[in-house]
Scaffold this motif. Structure first.
Motif, short mmCIF file in Angstrom:
data_model
loop_
_atom_site.label_atom_id
_atom_site.label_comp_id
_atom_site.label_asym_id
_atom_site.label_seq_id
_atom_site.Cartn_x
_atom_site.Cartn_y
_atom_site.Cartn_z
N GLY A 192 -8.61 3.41 -4.22
CA GLY A 192 -7.58 2.90 -3.42
C GLY A 192 -8.07 2.87 -1.49
O GLY A 192 -7.13 1.41 -1.06
N TYR A 249 1.37 -1.54 0.11
CA TYR A 249 0.55 -0.02 -0.24
C TYR A 249 0.86 1.35 -0.25
O TYR A 249 0.99 2.50 -0.43
CB TYR A 249 -0.98 0.02 1.30
CG TYR A 249 -2.53 -0.24 0.48
CD1 TYR A 249 -3.08 0.27 -0.22
CD2 TYR A 249 -2.47 -2.16 0.67
CE1 TYR A 249 -4.18 -0.59 -0.64
CE2 TYR A 249 -2.99 -2.71 0.79
CZ TYR A 249 -4.51 -2.24 -0.46
OH TYR A 249 -5.61 -2.42 -1.37
N LEU A 287 -2.64 -1.21 -10.37
CA LEU A 287 -1.71 -1.11 -9.57
C LEU A 287 -1.85 -1.57 -8.40
O LEU A 287 -1.69 -2.87 -8.02
CB LEU A 287 -0.97 0.48 -8.94
CG LEU A 287 -0.11 0.13 -8.40
CD1 LEU A 287 1.65 -1.21 -8.52
CD2 LEU A 287 -0.09 1.86 -7.87
N ILE A 288 -2.97 -1.73 -8.25
CA ILE A 288 -3.90 -2.25 -7.25
C ILE A 288 -4.40 -4.00 -7.26
O ILE A 288 -4.13 -4.74 -6.64
CB ILE A 288 -5.34 -1.35 -6.70
CG1 ILE A 288 -5.22 -0.68 -5.74
CG2 ILE A 288 -6.05 -2.57 -5.43
CD1 ILE A 288 -6.82 0.41 -5.92
N GLU A 321 -0.65 -5.76 -6.81
CA GLU A 321 -0.02 -5.65 -6.11
C GLU A 321 -1.15 -6.34 -4.65
O GLU A 321 -0.62 -7.15 -3.98
CB GLU A 321 -0.03 -4.11 -5.31
CG GLU A 321 0.85 -3.40 -5.86
CD GLU A 321 2.48 -3.71 -5.68
OE1 GLU A 321 2.76 -4.34 -4.44
OE2 GLU A 321 3.38 -3.79 -6.45
N GLY A 346 0.35 6.48 -7.12
CA GLY A 346 -1.04 5.63 -7.60
C GLY A 346 -1.22 7.18 -8.37
O GLY A 346 -3.08 7.36 -7.67
N MET A 355 -5.15 3.99 -10.71
CA MET A 355 -4.90 2.73 -9.55
C MET A 355 -5.14 1.48 -9.92
O MET A 355 -4.79 0.68 -9.36
CB MET A 355 -5.48 3.47 -8.46
CG MET A 355 -5.14 4.39 -7.97
SD MET A 355 -5.24 5.60 -6.93
CE MET A 355 -4.24 4.47 -5.97
N ILE A 385 1.47 1.79 -3.77
CA ILE A 385 0.02 1.88 -4.18
C ILE A 385 -0.09 3.54 -4.05
O ILE A 385 -0.61 4.41 -4.61
CB ILE A 385 -1.43 1.43 -3.60
CG1 ILE A 385 -1.07 -0.41 -4.85
CG2 ILE A 385 -2.33 2.07 -4.50
CD1 ILE A 385 -2.03 -0.86 -3.45
N SER A 401 0.00 10.50 -0.02
CA SER A 401 -0.95 11.32 -1.40
C SER A 401 -0.49 12.44 -0.74
O SER A 401 -0.98 13.87 -1.13
CB SER A 401 -2.05 11.22 -1.23
OG SER A 401 -2.12 9.75 -2.07
N VAL A 421 -1.56 3.98 2.54
CA VAL A 421 -1.98 4.66 1.43
C VAL A 421 -1.98 5.91 1.03
O VAL A 421 -2.30 6.91 0.40
CB VAL A 421 -2.83 3.99 0.82
CG1 VAL A 421 -4.47 4.43 1.60
CG2 VAL A 421 -3.46 3.53 -0.72
#
Length: 190
Positions: free
Chosen positions: A59, A11, A28-29, A32, A18, A25, A14, A97, A93
């Motif tokens: 996400g 995460y 990618l999620i 993973e 992401g 995303m 991500i 960001s 996660v």
């Protein structure tokens, strides 16, 4: 405890990479989370569907759900392990960001007229569209559209109908979700 370190690492990746929002995303999620075998493709498809009907970005919703489910699959008994996993995955996660947006907003505000910043965003926009298109293709699988010709035809008609209703007719997405549930019941549930 190794399961938690693996979840944190997944995460974190991500959260860091992401770009473009939830749909961008998805691939990618999926890589993973489904790749290591933590959940099945069917569970991933269900998470995507539920995430579209519940508040919050995909996400974060997936992080919360996966953080809850994976510890139990790894043999940790007790609901508190799932809550602990949910909290860790959700925080991990979100943190990259949050930090990137805090810094980037300050930086971009100071340099918004810079040709370099304008060029970076000009390059990112089409890539985000490509990532969203990739996510759409990722979800066009047997789990969502069925494997028999009648199911594929019904699902394709529902998909196309939803697209036309939202994009051209401008029906509200919540109405589309309700109508899709009713249509699904009539087409698949009876």
């Amino acid at each position: 405890m190794n399961v938690y370190l693996n979840l944190i690492w997944s995460y974190l990746k991500i959260g860091l990479f992401g770009f473009g929002g939830g749909y961008a995303m998805l691939s990618l999620i999926e890589r993973e989370i489904v790749g290591p075998g933590w959940i099945t493709e069917q569970m991933f498809t269900d998470i995507v569907a539920i995430s579209q009907m519940t508040p919050g970005p995909i996400g974060i919703n997936s992080a919360t759900y996966i953080g809850y489910v994976v510890p139990a699959e790894a043999g940790f008994t007790g609901w508190w392990w799932g809550i602990f996993g949910s909290l860790i995955c959700t925080l991990v996660v979100v943190l990259p960001s949050f930090l990137l947006v805090a810094y980037a907003s300050h930086f971009i505000t100071r340099h918004k007229e810079s040709p370099a910043i304008k060029g970076i965003f000009a390059g990112l926009r089409p890539v985000v569209i490509g990532l969203i298109a990739s996510a759409a293709m990722l979800l066009m699988n047997g789990e969502n559209f069925g494997t028999t010709p009648p199911d594929i035809i019904k699902s394709t008609c529902l998909c196309a109908g939803a697209f036309v209703a939202v994009y051209f007719i401008k029906l509200h997405p919540i109405l589309i979700i309700v109508l899709a549930g009713a249509a699904g019941y009539l087409l698949y549930g009876l």
